[in-house]
Design an enzyme around this catalytic site. Sequence first.
Site, PDB file in Angstrom:
ATOM      1  N   ASP A 203     -53.862  10.743  -0.301  1.00  0.00           N
ATOM      2  CA  ASP A 203     -52.854  11.579   0.760  1.00  0.00           C
ATOM      3  C   ASP A 203     -53.201  12.824   1.590  1.00  0.00           C
ATOM      4  O   ASP A 203     -53.463  13.299   1.977  1.00  0.00           O
ATOM      5  CB  ASP A 203     -53.304  13.083  -0.260  1.00  0.00           C
ATOM      6  CG  ASP A 203     -51.143  13.555  -0.294  1.00  0.00           C
ATOM      7  OD1 ASP A 203     -50.192  12.976   0.440  1.00  0.00           O
ATOM      8  OD2 ASP A 203     -51.121  15.130  -0.457  1.00  0.00           O
TER       9      ASP A 203
ATOM     10  N   HIS B 200     -50.769   8.470   3.968  1.00  0.00           N
ATOM     11  CA  HIS B 200     -50.056   8.767   5.129  1.00  0.00           C
ATOM     12  C   HIS B 200     -50.103   7.999   6.491  1.00  0.00           C
ATOM     13  O   HIS B 200     -51.498   8.785   6.305  1.00  0.00           O
ATOM     14  CB  HIS B 200     -49.391  10.628   5.776  1.00  0.00           C
ATOM     15  CG  HIS B 200     -48.436  10.680   3.884  1.00  0.00           C
ATOM     16  ND1 HIS B 200     -47.330  10.754   3.896  1.00  0.00           N
ATOM     17  CD2 HIS B 200     -48.904  11.032   2.788  1.00  0.00           C
ATOM     18  CE1 HIS B 200     -46.929  11.330   2.517  1.00  0.00           C
ATOM     19  NE2 HIS B 200     -48.366  11.570   2.200  1.00  0.00           N
TER      20      HIS B 200
ATOM     21  N   HIS C  50     -44.149  13.238  -6.604  1.00  0.00           N
ATOM     22  CA  HIS C  50     -44.019  14.457  -6.507  1.00  0.00           C
ATOM     23  C   HIS C  50     -43.764  14.976  -7.578  1.00  0.00           C
ATOM     24  O   HIS C  50     -42.785  15.633  -7.346  1.00  0.00           O
ATOM     25  CB  HIS C  50     -43.983  14.941  -4.946  1.00  0.00           C
ATOM     26  CG  HIS C  50     -44.501  16.077  -4.534  1.00  0.00           C
ATOM     27  ND1 HIS C  50     -44.790  15.941  -3.044  1.00  0.00           N
ATOM     28  CD2 HIS C  50     -44.376  16.972  -4.354  1.00  0.00           C
ATOM     29  CE1 HIS C  50     -45.808  17.287  -3.078  1.00  0.00           C
ATOM     30  NE2 HIS C  50     -44.760  17.887  -3.681  1.00  0.00           N
TER      31      HIS C  50
ATOM     32  N   LYS D  64     -40.909   6.051  -4.333  1.00  0.00           N
ATOM     33  CA  LYS D  64     -41.903   7.382  -4.426  1.00  0.00           C
ATOM     34  C   LYS D  64     -39.993   8.859  -4.344  1.00  0.00           C
ATOM     35  O   LYS D  64     -39.536   8.681  -4.352  1.00  0.00           O
ATOM     36  CB  LYS D  64     -42.312   8.114  -3.606  1.00  0.00           C
ATOM     37  CG  LYS D  64     -43.029   9.016  -2.612  1.00  0.00           C
ATOM     38  CD  LYS D  64     -44.387   9.542  -3.724  1.00  0.00           C
ATOM     39  CE  LYS D  64     -44.986  11.523  -3.651  1.00  0.00           C
ATOM     40  NZ  LYS D  64     -45.441  10.926  -1.928  1.00  0.00           N
TER      41      LYS D  64
ATOM     42  N   HIS E  91     -52.468   6.668  -2.305  1.00  0.00           N
ATOM     43  CA  HIS E  91     -51.856   7.248  -1.559  1.00  0.00           C
ATOM     44  C   HIS E  91     -52.263   8.133  -0.109  1.00  0.00           C
ATOM     45  O   HIS E  91     -52.710   8.624  -0.201  1.00  0.00           O
ATOM     46  CB  HIS E  91     -52.209   8.404  -2.288  1.00  0.00           C
ATOM     47  CG  HIS E  91     -50.755   9.447  -2.151  1.00  0.00           C
ATOM     48  ND1 HIS E  91     -49.646   9.913  -3.217  1.00  0.00           N
ATOM     49  CD2 HIS E  91     -50.305   9.599  -1.007  1.00  0.00           C
ATOM     50  CE1 HIS E  91     -48.830  10.781  -2.506  1.00  0.00           C
ATOM     51  NE2 HIS E  91     -48.882  10.805  -1.687  1.00  0.00           N
TER      52      HIS E  91
ATOM     53  N   HIS F   4     -51.006  13.193  -6.465  1.00  0.00           N
ATOM     54  CA  HIS F   4     -52.365  14.718  -6.199  1.00  0.00           C
ATOM     55  C   HIS F   4     -52.177  15.522  -6.849  1.00  0.00           C
ATOM     56  O   HIS F   4     -51.867  16.431  -6.849  1.00  0.00           O
ATOM     57  CB  HIS F   4     -51.686  14.664  -4.703  1.00  0.00           C
ATOM     58  CG  HIS F   4     -50.509  14.425  -4.647  1.00  0.00           C
ATOM     59  ND1 HIS F   4     -49.411  15.251  -5.298  1.00  0.00           N
ATOM     60  CD2 HIS F   4     -49.252  14.236  -3.647  1.00  0.00           C
ATOM     61  CE1 HIS F   4     -48.178  14.919  -4.804  1.00  0.00           C
ATOM     62  NE2 HIS F   4     -48.629  14.657  -3.295  1.00  0.00           N
TER      63      HIS F   4
HETATM   64  O1  DOR Z   1     -49.455  18.275   1.473  1.00  0.00           O
HETATM   65  C1  DOR Z   1     -49.014  17.104   2.196  1.00  0.00           C
HETATM   66  N1  DOR Z   1     -48.282  16.698   3.194  1.00  0.00           N
HETATM   67  N2  DOR Z   1     -48.278  17.295   0.644  1.00  0.00           N
HETATM   68  C2  DOR Z   1     -47.208  16.033   0.843  1.00  0.00           C
HETATM   69  O2  DOR Z   1     -46.400  16.507  -0.744  1.00  0.00           O
HETATM   70  C3  DOR Z   1     -46.947  14.898   1.652  1.00  0.00           C
HETATM   71  C4  DOR Z   1     -47.693  15.114   2.822  1.00  0.00           C
HETATM   72  C5  DOR Z   1     -47.311  14.999   4.661  1.00  0.00           C
HETATM   73  O3  DOR Z   1     -45.997  13.777   4.534  1.00  0.00           O
HETATM   74  O4  DOR Z   1     -47.892  15.347   5.068  1.00  0.00           O
HETATM   75 ZN    ZN Z   2     -48.092  12.684  -0.075  1.00  0.00          ZN
END
Ligand code: DOR
Ligand code: ZN
Length: 351
Positions: free
Chosen positions: A255, A18, A140, A103, A16, A178
């Site tokens: 995450d 980003h 989520h 997702k 997971h 998460h």
């Molecule tokens: O804290 C987070 N940031 N939780 C999420 O679900 C998305 C993520 C983000 O993309 O910044």
């Molecule tokens: Zn995430």
Amino acid sequence: MNSPTQIQLIQPDDWHLHIRDGEVMKDVLADTARQFARAIIMPNLKPPVTTVELAKAYQSRIKSNLKLLGISSFIPLMTLYLTDNTSADEVRKAKAEGIIGFKLYPAGATTNSDAGVSDIKRCHQALEAMQAVGMPLLVHGEVTSADIDIFDREVVFIDTVLESLRKDFPELKIVFEHITTKQAAQYVRDASTGGKNTIAATITPQHLLMNRNAIFAGGIRPHNYCLPVLKREEHRVALLEAATSGSARFFLGTDSAPHAKGAKEAACGCAGCYSAFNALGLYAEAFESVAKLDRLEGFASFFGPDFYSLPRNGKTITLVKQAQSIPAQLPLGDATIVPLRAGETIAWSLI
Ligand code: DOR
Ligand code: ZN
């Protein structure tokens, strides 16, 4: 028994992650690819990655950045962003084109989730197709109603959404992403699946290492704010117990969610912790705190690929008990980012 000072693991993956897009992607990709062989790339871009075509274009931008970085071994695993309008055809196409999952962001739950699902009932056909083709749903797991206390949103999601989703689609593979509460850990641990591999959860390093006090220690700490938000100590303890239990239903997903320093240190700061810089060191520290370093390899390197029916990695990596200073900030495109534990040390480093 003395705690080891060096551990060797089959190379882990991040299930997971980003990495965003554009200028900043290169900086965050480099941190992840130093440690992980593969990562599941989240689709919450602006605009979101809702189609196979958009995912392919995103994947080729990732590959170009990897090439610029001189990295040939890292594999980005692509996801699509589920919406009220995702068709069964798009699901089948995604399966055929190697997309690893969809997702589910309940609309408004977190960063760039406005185009997310307004009501899971609207996704019936897409979910049916996912179940039929064996396409996992990455969830989520928070309700979004303003009436529900932010610290209760995950638990309410289990009762009002997840339980009926699993009843309606008993063969659908679901990853509860998460997780942050003891109720979520118990739910995943105890879920009956008829022996099938239909439920799992990812756990972040911050939820294993910190409780909600960390957001308010001596003043507001925006870099420890993420969603789902950190919870009480009893929840951290339960998550650590789940992660180190040896159960194959729990595996690594950082995450790691980069936001520039200015976007975090703001009157309305963004949610997300940047853990990619030394995520493995953070996980090692958490596992060591309960003398379960011997369970790290299963959590970090085996249970994720097993759930997704992918081969485990072949290469090994070595972590040494050698303190590593975490810089106060790192470059992020034209801006800077403050990593998790900035200015502190982490006990474990990657050789
Ligand atoms: O804290 C987070 N940031 N939780 C999420 O679900 C998305 C993520 C983000 O993309 O910044
Ligand atoms: Zn995430």
